[in-house]
Design a protein around this motif. Sequence first.
Motif, PDB file in Angstrom:
ATOM      1  N   GLU A  13      34.213  51.646  50.590  1.00  0.00           N
ATOM      2  CA  GLU A  13      33.982  51.978  49.190  1.00  0.00           C
ATOM      3  C   GLU A  13      33.840  50.727  48.345  1.00  0.00           C
ATOM      4  O   GLU A  13      32.984  50.663  47.459  1.00  0.00           O
ATOM      5  N   ASP A  14      34.639  49.700  48.625  1.00  0.00           N
ATOM      6  CA  ASP A  14      34.525  48.443  47.882  1.00  0.00           C
ATOM      7  C   ASP A  14      33.158  47.801  48.096  1.00  0.00           C
ATOM      8  O   ASP A  14      32.535  47.300  47.155  1.00  0.00           O
ATOM      9  N   ARG A  15      32.669  47.817  49.327  1.00  0.00           N
ATOM     10  CA  ARG A  15      31.363  47.218  49.621  1.00  0.00           C
ATOM     11  C   ARG A  15      30.234  48.000  48.955  1.00  0.00           C
ATOM     12  O   ARG A  15      29.284  47.423  48.431  1.00  0.00           O
ATOM     13  N   LEU A  16      30.346  49.339  48.963  1.00  0.00           N
ATOM     14  CA  LEU A  16      29.313  50.163  48.305  1.00  0.00           C
ATOM     15  C   LEU A  16      29.295  49.913  46.799  1.00  0.00           C
ATOM     16  O   LEU A  16      28.224  49.785  46.202  1.00  0.00           O
ATOM     17  N   ARG A  17      30.467  49.847  46.183  1.00  0.00           N
ATOM     18  CA  ARG A  17      30.518  49.590  44.742  1.00  0.00           C
ATOM     19  C   ARG A  17      29.917  48.227  44.406  1.00  0.00           C
ATOM     20  O   ARG A  17      29.197  48.077  43.423  1.00  0.00           O
ATOM     21  N   ALA A  18      30.187  47.244  45.201  1.00  0.00           N
ATOM     22  CA  ALA A  18      29.639  45.904  44.968  1.00  0.00           C
ATOM     23  C   ALA A  18      28.120  45.897  45.128  1.00  0.00           C
ATOM     24  O   ALA A  18      27.392  45.267  44.338  1.00  0.00           O
ATOM     25  N   ALA A  19      27.608  46.650  46.121  1.00  0.00           N
ATOM     26  CA  ALA A  19      26.164  46.710  46.341  1.00  0.00           C
ATOM     27  C   ALA A  19      25.467  47.426  45.181  1.00  0.00           C
ATOM     28  O   ALA A  19      24.397  46.987  44.720  1.00  0.00           O
ATOM     29  N   PHE A  20      26.066  48.506  44.702  1.00  0.00           N
ATOM     30  CA  PHE A  20      25.463  49.232  43.567  1.00  0.00           C
ATOM     31  C   PHE A  20      25.489  48.378  42.299  1.00  0.00           C
ATOM     32  O   PHE A  20      24.537  48.383  41.519  1.00  0.00           O
ATOM     33  N   ALA A  21      26.550  47.664  42.072  1.00  0.00           N
ATOM     34  CA  ALA A  21      26.638  46.807  40.886  1.00  0.00           C
ATOM     35  C   ALA A  21      25.600  45.687  40.953  1.00  0.00           C
ATOM     36  O   ALA A  21      24.970  45.340  39.945  1.00  0.00           O
ATOM     37  N   ALA A  22      25.390  45.108  42.144  1.00  0.00           N
ATOM     38  CA  ALA A  22      24.388  44.046  42.296  1.00  0.00           C
ATOM     39  C   ALA A  22      22.992  44.588  42.054  1.00  0.00           C
ATOM     40  O   ALA A  22      22.154  43.945  41.402  1.00  0.00           O
ATOM     41  N   ARG A  23      22.725  45.786  42.546  1.00  0.00           N
ATOM     42  CA  ARG A  23      21.397  46.391  42.344  1.00  0.00           C
ATOM     43  C   ARG A  23      21.179  46.715  40.867  1.00  0.00           C
ATOM     44  O   ARG A  23      20.085  46.536  40.337  1.00  0.00           O
ATOM     45  N   ALA A  24      22.208  47.204  40.186  1.00  0.00           N
ATOM     46  CA  ALA A  24      22.094  47.537  38.768  1.00  0.00           C
ATOM     47  C   ALA A  24      21.868  46.286  37.932  1.00  0.00           C
ATOM     48  O   ALA A  24      21.192  46.336  36.901  1.00  0.00           O
ATOM     49  N   ALA A  25      22.405  45.168  38.360  1.00  0.00           N
ATOM     50  CA  ALA A  25      22.228  43.928  37.602  1.00  0.00           C
ATOM     51  C   ALA A  25      20.787  43.425  37.689  1.00  0.00           C
ATOM     52  O   ALA A  25      20.333  42.666  36.826  1.00  0.00           O
ATOM     53  N   LEU A  26      20.036  43.846  38.713  1.00  0.00           N
ATOM     54  CA  LEU A  26      18.645  43.409  38.866  1.00  0.00           C
ATOM     55  C   LEU A  26      17.684  44.136  37.922  1.00  0.00           C
ATOM     56  O   LEU A  26      16.578  43.679  37.686  1.00  0.00           O
ATOM     57  N   VAL A  27      18.072  45.309  37.396  1.00  0.00           N
ATOM     58  CA  VAL A  27      17.211  46.102  36.531  1.00  0.00           C
ATOM     59  C   VAL A  27      17.306  45.563  35.114  1.00  0.00           C
ATOM     60  O   VAL A  27      18.397  45.422  34.560  1.00  0.00           O
ATOM     61  N   THR A  28      16.140  45.246  34.512  1.00  0.00           N
ATOM     62  CA  THR A  28      16.110  44.739  33.138  1.00  0.00           C
ATOM     63  C   THR A  28      15.356  45.712  32.248  1.00  0.00           C
ATOM     64  O   THR A  28      14.788  46.703  32.726  1.00  0.00           O
ATOM     65  N   TYR A  29      15.315  45.416  30.955  1.00  0.00           N
ATOM     66  CA  TYR A  29      14.605  46.294  30.024  1.00  0.00           C
ATOM     67  C   TYR A  29      13.110  46.298  30.297  1.00  0.00           C
ATOM     68  O   TYR A  29      12.411  47.250  29.994  1.00  0.00           O
ATOM     69  N   ARG A  30      12.564  45.254  30.886  1.00  0.00           N
ATOM     70  CA  ARG A  30      11.126  45.222  31.202  1.00  0.00           C
ATOM     71  C   ARG A  30      10.787  46.222  32.303  1.00  0.00           C
ATOM     72  O   ARG A  30       9.681  46.746  32.353  1.00  0.00           O
ATOM     73  N   ASP A  31      11.749  46.441  33.193  1.00  0.00           N
ATOM     74  CA  ASP A  31      11.528  47.423  34.258  1.00  0.00           C
ATOM     75  C   ASP A  31      11.553  48.850  33.721  1.00  0.00           C
ATOM     76  O   ASP A  31      11.026  49.761  34.363  1.00  0.00           O
ATOM     77  N   LEU A  32      12.136  49.066  32.564  1.00  0.00           N
ATOM     78  CA  LEU A  32      12.304  50.409  32.012  1.00  0.00           C
ATOM     79  C   LEU A  32      11.238  50.786  30.996  1.00  0.00           C
ATOM     80  O   LEU A  32      11.313  51.843  30.403  1.00  0.00           O
ATOM     81  N   ARG A  33      10.240  49.967  30.782  1.00  0.00           N
ATOM     82  CA  ARG A  33       9.207  50.298  29.789  1.00  0.00           C
ATOM     83  C   ARG A  33       8.348  51.448  30.301  1.00  0.00           C
ATOM     84  O   ARG A  33       8.227  51.674  31.518  1.00  0.00           O
ATOM     85  N   PRO A  34       7.697  52.199  29.412  1.00  0.00           N
ATOM     86  CA  PRO A  34       6.858  53.332  29.835  1.00  0.00           C
ATOM     87  C   PRO A  34       5.610  52.842  30.552  1.00  0.00           C
ATOM     88  O   PRO A  34       5.133  51.732  30.332  1.00  0.00           O
ATOM     89  N   GLY A  35       5.074  53.693  31.395  1.00  0.00           N
ATOM     90  CA  GLY A  35       3.869  53.362  32.140  1.00  0.00           C
ATOM     91  C   GLY A  35       2.638  53.384  31.253  1.00  0.00           C
ATOM     92  O   GLY A  35       2.650  53.853  30.106  1.00  0.00           O
ATOM     93  N   VAL A  36       1.544  52.890  31.787  1.00  0.00           N
ATOM     94  CA  VAL A  36       0.278  52.851  31.066  1.00  0.00           C
ATOM     95  C   VAL A  36      -0.311  54.265  31.052  1.00  0.00           C
ATOM     96  O   VAL A  36      -0.367  54.929  32.087  1.00  0.00           O
ATOM     97  N   PRO A  37      -0.770  54.755  29.895  1.00  0.00           N
ATOM     98  CA  PRO A  37      -1.353  56.103  29.852  1.00  0.00           C
ATOM     99  C   PRO A  37      -2.666  56.149  30.638  1.00  0.00           C
ATOM    100  O   PRO A  37      -3.372  55.154  30.748  1.00  0.00           O
ATOM    101  N   PRO A  38      -2.991  57.310  31.177  1.00  0.00           N
ATOM    102  CA  PRO A  38      -4.225  57.425  31.950  1.00  0.00           C
ATOM    103  C   PRO A  38      -5.452  57.262  31.058  1.00  0.00           C
ATOM    104  O   PRO A  38      -5.460  57.644  29.894  1.00  0.00           O
ATOM    105  N   GLU A  39      -6.467  56.682  31.612  1.00  0.00           N
ATOM    106  CA  GLU A  39      -7.726  56.484  30.892  1.00  0.00           C
ATOM    107  C   GLU A  39      -8.872  56.953  31.768  1.00  0.00           C
ATOM    108  O   GLU A  39      -8.723  57.162  32.956  1.00  0.00           O
ATOM    109  N   GLY A  40     -10.018  57.114  31.151  1.00  0.00           N
ATOM    110  CA  GLY A  40     -11.211  57.439  31.913  1.00  0.00           C
ATOM    111  C   GLY A  40     -11.569  58.903  31.857  1.00  0.00           C
ATOM    112  O   GLY A  40     -11.164  59.656  30.974  1.00  0.00           O
TER     113      GLY A  40
END
Length: 119
Positions: A13-40
Motif C-alpha cells: 500500500e505504501d508503494r502504491l500510494r507513492a506511485a500514485f502521488a508521483a504520477r499526479a505530480a506529473l499532471v499540469t494545468y497544460r495537460d488539462l486544457r480542452p481539446g481542439v474543436p473539430p473543423e472541416g
Amino acid sequence: MRPRSEESPSATEDRLRAAFAARAALVTYRDLRPGVPPEGRDRGLRRVRGLAFAALGGAAAAAAAYLFVLAPGGPAEPVPVPPARSPDVSRPVTAPTPHPAAPSVAHPEPATPGDLGRP
C-alpha cells in the motif's frame, strides 16, 4: 481479519500510494486544457443532420397532435352519447302508488299428530 482502523498500511500500500502521488505530480494545468474543436466538412454535416432530425421530429409531433386531437371524431369533437332508453312521449309518467305493507311473518298453524308424516 482485523478491523480497518487497527490495520497499519502494508508495504504494498505504501508503494502504491507513492506511485500514485508521483504520477499526479506529473499532471499540469497544460495537460488539462480542452481539446481542439473539430473543423472541416464533418462539422458542417453534423450540424445540418442535427437540424434535419429536429425538423423531422417537429413535423412528426405536429402530425401526431393533429391526428389525436384535432382530427374529426377526435377528443376535441366528442361523439354524442345515446340516451339510456328511448323517450316515450305518448303516455304520461305517473308516480307509483304506495301500497300498504303486508306482514312479513305469517302466523303458523299448530301441527296435528297426523301432519307429522305418519300414516
